[in-house]
Scaffold this active site. Sequence first.
Site, PDB file in Angstrom:
ATOM      1  N   ASP A   1       0.827  -1.214   0.000  1.00  0.00           N
ATOM      2  CA  ASP A   1       0.000   0.000   0.000  1.00  0.00           C
ATOM      3  C   ASP A   1       0.857   1.259   0.000  1.00  0.00           C
ATOM      4  O   ASP A   1       2.054   1.239   0.293  1.00  0.00           O
ATOM      5  CB  ASP A   1      -0.949   0.010   1.197  1.00  0.00           C
ATOM      6  CG  ASP A   1      -0.223  -0.111   2.532  1.00  0.00           C
ATOM      7  OD1 ASP A   1       0.785  -0.841   2.605  1.00  0.00           O
ATOM      8  OD2 ASP A   1      -0.657   0.524   3.516  1.00  0.00           O
TER       9      ASP A   1
ATOM     10  N   GLU B   1      -0.481  -2.079   5.193  1.00  0.00           N
ATOM     11  CA  GLU B   1       0.467  -1.989   6.316  1.00  0.00           C
ATOM     12  C   GLU B   1       0.411  -0.621   6.977  1.00  0.00           C
ATOM     13  O   GLU B   1       0.504  -0.506   8.196  1.00  0.00           O
ATOM     14  CB  GLU B   1       1.890  -2.287   5.834  1.00  0.00           C
ATOM     15  CG  GLU B   1       2.921  -2.351   6.959  1.00  0.00           C
ATOM     16  CD  GLU B   1       3.395  -0.996   7.457  1.00  0.00           C
ATOM     17  OE1 GLU B   1       3.572  -0.839   8.682  1.00  0.00           O
ATOM     18  OE2 GLU B   1       3.568  -0.071   6.639  1.00  0.00           O
TER      19      GLU B   1
END
Length: 401
Positions: free
Chosen positions: A91, A148
């Site tokens: 991400d 994350e």
Amino acid sequence: MVSTFLSSPSVDVSQIRLEIRSLQAQLVTWRRQLHQRPELGFREQLTAEFITQKLQEWQIPHETGIAKTGIVATIAGNRPGRVLAIRADMDALPIQEQNDVPYKSQHDGLMHACGHDGHVTIALGTAYYLSQHRDFSGTVKIIFQPAEEGPGGAKPMIEAGVLKKPDVDAIVGLHIWNNLPLGMVGVRTGALMAAVETFDFTIVGKGGHGAIPQQTIDSVLVGAQIVNTLQTIVARNVDPIDSAVVTVGEFHSGTACNVIAASARLRGTVRYFNPKYAGYFAQRIEQIVAGICQAHGATYEFNYDVLYPPVINDGAIADLVRSIAETVIESPLGVVPDCQTMGGEDMAFFLQEVPGCYFFLGSANSEKGLDFPHHHPRFDFDETVLGMGVEFFVRIVETFR
């Protein structure tokens, strides 16, 4: 211009095998394609499609849609053995990129400002190489994890069973690290990264005229005393042998210079390495808030969130990574044995389930201006690190028994 392994004179990469060196230009291309299309946690649809396309092209068995956008690829070696997992987060962050490069983010307000595009690229390169060179023991599961940066994708992936069928025996992961020069490795046994917890509380006082304070309960005054007193937790309650941080990052109150504010909202974060402090800071911070509010006649609303536990490496797996670092990187300063940061990572949840090691791979190159810190709008890294990361993972796979 495409980076090459010869671009950084400070790092000798002669021990990186020719087959991986030949992948470098492709790794750079993949990374830049990913960098142009950053996505936030649990919304990594384009990233997942990119990964899936490559895995299908290489005929690597994989599962998609795990914890919304997560993917797990499975590669079997030619000999029986244990199961090793490799984890890569994918991400991006809500940051407007300020780099003037051809591969600049095309998504307004979003940027790969932490290196996760590099993590995905290294994992893909590792998957490709292992699929073409299966002379290793056991099975490798490559976990492409969403979110994350928040709210956290590791735990839902674990709950979805990514460490099962086949059961994972150990796990490794790396973080491209601009706090270290290109090629330097940070690895240690025990706590590498800190637990991440946050607090959010509102002080409810009594507003009034700034010239008539006796008619009020000053929420700013109460909040200021709380901020000061919170700093005594680390100074006087935490064992000085341990490391911890209590930071108040937000203090919002008031609307005019001559008005005593009726309320104040404060938010902050707590970091620590030692798991024995789990639950302690929440209790102690609320004790301080409650006590000071009571002393001034104010009330409060309190919320505390535990996000990630500390990242704690297994000794045996950390030793394996360290031994590989000492052979891959030919530099007297190549390995930093006690590298730590108060930053947090949800890799911690994987390490709670199975033994493993998370380590830092230096990616900064000050000569090229590629040394801005993580989460900075001008963050970028020396792409030489991509091939180095693949070499690290491949050697870990080949060495793991």
